[in-house]
Scaffold this motif. Structure first.
Motif, PDB file in Angstrom:
ATOM      1  N   SER A 193       1.828  -6.233  -7.527  1.00  0.00           N
ATOM      2  CA  SER A 193       3.203  -5.736  -8.020  1.00  0.00           C
ATOM      3  C   SER A 193       3.632  -5.931  -9.422  1.00  0.00           C
ATOM      4  N   SER A 194       4.297  -4.910 -10.020  1.00  0.00           N
ATOM      5  CA  SER A 194       5.027  -5.200 -11.137  1.00  0.00           C
ATOM      6  C   SER A 194       6.309  -5.071 -11.351  1.00  0.00           C
ATOM      7  N   LEU A 195       6.927  -5.201 -10.261  1.00  0.00           N
ATOM      8  CA  LEU A 195       8.223  -4.953  -9.867  1.00  0.00           C
ATOM      9  C   LEU A 195       9.270  -5.912 -10.952  1.00  0.00           C
ATOM     10  N   PHE A 225       7.694  -4.092  -2.842  1.00  0.00           N
ATOM     11  CA  PHE A 225       7.467  -2.832  -3.521  1.00  0.00           C
ATOM     12  C   PHE A 225       6.417  -3.224  -4.729  1.00  0.00           C
ATOM     13  N   GLU A 226       5.649  -1.987  -4.621  1.00  0.00           N
ATOM     14  CA  GLU A 226       4.618  -2.403  -5.850  1.00  0.00           C
ATOM     15  C   GLU A 226       5.280  -2.079  -7.292  1.00  0.00           C
ATOM     16  N   ASP A 227       6.068  -1.396  -7.357  1.00  0.00           N
ATOM     17  CA  ASP A 227       6.975  -0.913  -8.477  1.00  0.00           C
ATOM     18  C   ASP A 227       8.314  -0.529  -8.614  1.00  0.00           C
ATOM     19  N   ILE A 228       8.839  -0.364  -9.693  1.00  0.00           N
ATOM     20  CA  ILE A 228      10.354  -0.033  -9.557  1.00  0.00           C
ATOM     21  C   ILE A 228      10.699   1.809  -9.125  1.00  0.00           C
ATOM     22  N   SER A 238       3.912  12.780  -8.690  1.00  0.00           N
ATOM     23  CA  SER A 238       3.047  11.645  -8.548  1.00  0.00           C
ATOM     24  C   SER A 238       3.781  10.306  -9.309  1.00  0.00           C
ATOM     25  N   ARG A 239       3.401   9.309  -8.952  1.00  0.00           N
ATOM     26  CA  ARG A 239       4.200   8.102  -9.626  1.00  0.00           C
ATOM     27  C   ARG A 239       3.312   8.112 -11.105  1.00  0.00           C
ATOM     28  N   ASN A 240       1.978   8.916 -10.984  1.00  0.00           N
ATOM     29  CA  ASN A 240       1.658   9.205 -12.485  1.00  0.00           C
ATOM     30  C   ASN A 240       2.255   9.536 -13.567  1.00  0.00           C
ATOM     31  N   ASP A 241       2.911  10.707 -13.203  1.00  0.00           N
ATOM     32  CA  ASP A 241       3.796  11.307 -14.375  1.00  0.00           C
ATOM     33  C   ASP A 241       5.156  10.638 -14.210  1.00  0.00           C
ATOM     34  N   GLN A 242       5.719  10.111 -13.107  1.00  0.00           N
ATOM     35  CA  GLN A 242       6.808   9.446 -13.072  1.00  0.00           C
ATOM     36  C   GLN A 242       6.853   8.237 -14.117  1.00  0.00           C
ATOM     37  N   VAL A 243       5.733   7.408 -13.988  1.00  0.00           N
ATOM     38  CA  VAL A 243       5.612   6.164 -14.880  1.00  0.00           C
ATOM     39  C   VAL A 243       5.878   6.421 -16.026  1.00  0.00           C
ATOM     40  N   ALA A 244       4.593   7.728 -16.492  1.00  0.00           N
ATOM     41  CA  ALA A 244       4.743   7.928 -17.827  1.00  0.00           C
ATOM     42  C   ALA A 244       5.834   8.511 -18.581  1.00  0.00           C
ATOM     43  N   SER A 293      -7.074  10.119 -17.748  1.00  0.00           N
ATOM     44  CA  SER A 293      -6.191  10.237 -16.657  1.00  0.00           C
ATOM     45  C   SER A 293      -5.562   8.606 -16.175  1.00  0.00           C
ATOM     46  N   TYR A 294      -4.845   8.676 -15.106  1.00  0.00           N
ATOM     47  CA  TYR A 294      -4.213   7.250 -14.635  1.00  0.00           C
ATOM     48  C   TYR A 294      -5.222   6.457 -14.182  1.00  0.00           C
ATOM     49  N   HIS A 295      -5.368   5.059 -14.502  1.00  0.00           N
ATOM     50  CA  HIS A 295      -5.816   3.958 -13.947  1.00  0.00           C
ATOM     51  C   HIS A 295      -5.003   2.939 -13.726  1.00  0.00           C
ATOM     52  N   ARG A 296      -5.149   2.106 -12.790  1.00  0.00           N
ATOM     53  CA  ARG A 296      -4.140   0.902 -12.487  1.00  0.00           C
ATOM     54  C   ARG A 296      -4.165  -0.070 -13.525  1.00  0.00           C
ATOM     55  N   ASP A 297      -5.163   0.138 -14.337  1.00  0.00           N
ATOM     56  CA  ASP A 297      -5.095  -0.774 -15.496  1.00  0.00           C
ATOM     57  C   ASP A 297      -3.868  -0.657 -16.584  1.00  0.00           C
ATOM     58  N   LEU A 298      -3.519   0.786 -16.482  1.00  0.00           N
ATOM     59  CA  LEU A 298      -2.398   1.026 -17.137  1.00  0.00           C
ATOM     60  C   LEU A 298      -1.008   0.152 -16.660  1.00  0.00           C
ATOM     61  N   GLN A 299      -0.996  -0.156 -15.534  1.00  0.00           N
ATOM     62  CA  GLN A 299       0.124  -1.127 -15.059  1.00  0.00           C
ATOM     63  C   GLN A 299       0.140  -2.245 -16.005  1.00  0.00           C
ATOM     64  N   GLU A 300      -1.121  -3.109 -16.101  1.00  0.00           N
ATOM     65  CA  GLU A 300      -1.298  -4.007 -16.861  1.00  0.00           C
ATOM     66  C   GLU A 300      -0.971  -3.916 -18.448  1.00  0.00           C
ATOM     67  N   CYS A 301      -1.288  -2.420 -18.925  1.00  0.00           N
ATOM     68  CA  CYS A 301      -0.844  -2.248 -20.454  1.00  0.00           C
ATOM     69  C   CYS A 301       0.579  -2.147 -20.368  1.00  0.00           C
ATOM     70  N   LYS A 302       1.300  -1.589 -19.412  1.00  0.00           N
ATOM     71  CA  LYS A 302       2.892  -1.686 -19.527  1.00  0.00           C
ATOM     72  C   LYS A 302       3.400  -3.073 -19.632  1.00  0.00           C
ATOM     73  N   GLN A 303       2.907  -3.883 -18.754  1.00  0.00           N
ATOM     74  CA  GLN A 303       3.306  -5.194 -18.641  1.00  0.00           C
ATOM     75  C   GLN A 303       3.187  -5.865 -20.113  1.00  0.00           C
TER      76      GLN A 303
HETATM   77  N1  ARG Z   1       2.449   0.684 -10.146  1.00  0.00           N
HETATM   78  C1  ARG Z   1       1.886   1.621 -10.987  1.00  0.00           C
HETATM   79  C2  ARG Z   1       2.282   1.593 -12.480  1.00  0.00           C
HETATM   80  O1  ARG Z   1       3.348   0.851 -12.700  1.00  0.00           O
HETATM   81  C3  ARG Z   1       2.082   3.110 -10.816  1.00  0.00           C
HETATM   82  C4  ARG Z   1       1.043   3.427  -9.683  1.00  0.00           C
HETATM   83  C5  ARG Z   1       0.363   4.759 -10.089  1.00  0.00           C
HETATM   84  N2  ARG Z   1      -0.299   5.616  -9.169  1.00  0.00           N
HETATM   85  C6  ARG Z   1      -1.223   4.967  -8.427  1.00  0.00           C
HETATM   86  N3  ARG Z   1      -2.018   5.730  -7.777  1.00  0.00           N
HETATM   87  N4  ARG Z   1      -1.392   3.686  -8.145  1.00  0.00           N
HETATM   88  O2  ARG Z   1       1.695   1.710 -13.526  1.00  0.00           O
END
Ligand code: ARG
Length: 469
Positions: free
Chosen positions: A25-27, A87-90, A114-120, A325-335
């Protein structure tokens, strides 16, 4: 876990391991993104309605549920709601709250998204706002330094400018202050360009990676959010964080001049140097040594800059390791990127406050302005002007330094006289004090009062220009 916590589950037989869910979770870091997600969700609702996927009643219900979430974010109650679910995220938390407010309409919110375009999209909006804040902060620090330079110029205060930490040549304090302001103006310009770049292409409507089969009105969504246009490649749009990472870089690199100025202030604040007095509001005492008056804030700025730089670098580095494309690594990058930006923001705000609280000891600076034979280059320049070649002039003045040093005295008229003999004259037209030294500088951008006045005029004009906040 509430029924609404997860956004998936149909194909799973049992619930996820709560410890792993918590790990993923990055909440905590995401909460500051809530406002941007709600705006981006409002835009998506418009895209759905514009494309004819949802009826007017659903559209109205979603808009009002999102308005309510926005109000709950403002009054703090959303934070409490978010802490009740796993929650996994906001994005999941906001989706869950909308479904809780209105289960019928809420079920439509994620159609074609998708959360992918939503996060971006959320991150682009965050980056744009933080870039605008960065431009304002950098410009404000530059203005504060320019203001101090302006009054120091009026006083004509001088000090020994250094290279390698060694006394080098006399300079005006105004020159030092104006030089300290310049990198913040450059930062402010970089931030302003970045704020525009972040709002160039809108990822929303890219869905997971391939676009959607639903007719989304992306142009309406882009217009609602203030993006110039919808992105033109979904794969790129969901996997790219350039604007966010460039924003993290801009914040971290804006800290670099603050760290360098801080390093100088720490040195100057030592009673062994005594150029600067740290005010009571920003100095720290020692728990043991009653006499201490430590420049802690400037030390923290110096070290905190390194952390911000490391976090910004970590964001780029982790994203360099993944395919398109999206990989969960991008969550770490975001943080990492958020950590860099938020740390730099609080650091620069502290720096600006502490900077306003320092006082220069002008007399002490002036007293030491020619210590260490800082006029030596002026004497050599005078010989060169009289026709002596540079290498010989350097040697001749070096010999005078050695002779004066041996007697423990500064340069005086006898040195000018001795050097003048090499020109066949009785005295050398060279300065013997720091003010005369700065006045003798003849190049643009030099420390002469007229050059500094001109530079300061230009700096102030650029700082009051329309491009900067
Ligand atoms: N929690 C993720 C983030 O903040 C978003 C998840 C995106 N999609 C997925 N299929 N895991 O980057």
């Amino acid at each position: 876990m509430s029924a609404h916590s997860l956004q998936w589950g149909g194909r799973f037989q049992s619930a996820p391991d709560p410890a792993l869910l918590a790990f993923g979770s990055s909440l905590g870091e995401d909460l500051l993104l809530a406002r941007f997600d709600v705006r981006s969700s409002q835009a998506h609702v418009r895209a759905l309605f514009g494309g004819g996927t949802i009826a007017a009643a659903t559209y109205e219900a979603l808009v009002s549920a999102l308005d309510r979430v926005a109000a709950e974010i403002e009054d703090g109650s959303f934070r409490a709601f978010a802490s009740t679910g796993a929650f996994e995220d906001i994005h999941g938390a906001i989706d869950a709250r909308v479904r809780e407010i209105d289960d019928d309409a809420g079920g439509w919110l994620h159609a074609g998204r998708s959360r992918n375009d939503q996060v971006a999209t959320t991150l682009a909006l965050y980056a744009a706002e933080r870039a605008r804040m960065g431009a304002a902060r950098a410009a404000s620090i530059a203005r504060a330094l320019a203001g101090r330079a302006r009054s120091a110029l009026g006083q004509g205060s001088v000090l020994a400018g250094t290279t390698h930490g060694q006394p080098a040549q006399p300079v005006l304090l105004a020159f030092w202050l104006q030089g300290a302001a310049e990198p913040f103006l450059r930062s402010a310009r970089r931030f302003a360009a970045l704020a525009r770049e972040a709002m160039d292409v809108m990822p929303l409507g890219s869905a997971a990676l391939a676009g959607s089969c639903l007719p989304l009105d992306r142009v309406a969504a882009a217009r609602y959010l203030g993006f110039a246009r919808p992105s033109r490649n979904a794969l790129d749009a969901v996997g790219t964080r350039d604007a966010l990472f460039a924003c993290a870089d801009a914040w971290a690199t804006c800290c670099v001049p603050a760290a360098r100025i801080s390093a100088e202030i720490v040195a100057w604040a030592s009673p062994l140097v005594g150029y600067v007095r740290i005010g009571d509001a920003s100095a720290s005492g020692s728990s043991l040594m009653p006499q201490k008056r430590n420049p802690d804030i400037f030390e923290l700025v110096r070290a905190g800059t390194q952390r911000a730089l490391a976090d910004a670098r970590a964001a780029w580095a982790a994203s360099a390791a993944i395919p398109l494309s999206y990989h969960r690594d991008l969550q770490e990058c975001k943080q990492s990127a958020i950590a860099a930006i938020e740390r730099a923001d609080s650091l620069l705000s502290a720096f600006e406050r502490a900077l306003a609280d320092i006082e220069f000891d002008l007399e002490n600076m002036e007293r030491h302005a020619t210590a260490g034979y800082t006029l030596a280059t002026d004497l050599a320049d005078a010989l060169v002007r009289g026709g002596v070649d540079a290498r010989r002039a350097h040697r001749l003045v070096g010999e005078r330094v050695a002779a004066a040093e041996e007697r423990g005295r500064p340069f005086d008229a006898s040195d000018l006289h001795a050097l003048a003999a090499h020109l066949g004259t009785t005295t050398l037209d060279a300065p013997l004090d720091a003010r005369a030294s700065v006045l003798a500088k003849a190049t643009e951008g030099s420390t002469s009062p007229s050059a500094v006045a001109l530079a300061l005029d230009m700096l102030e004009r650029e700082l009051s220009g329309e491009a900067l906040p």
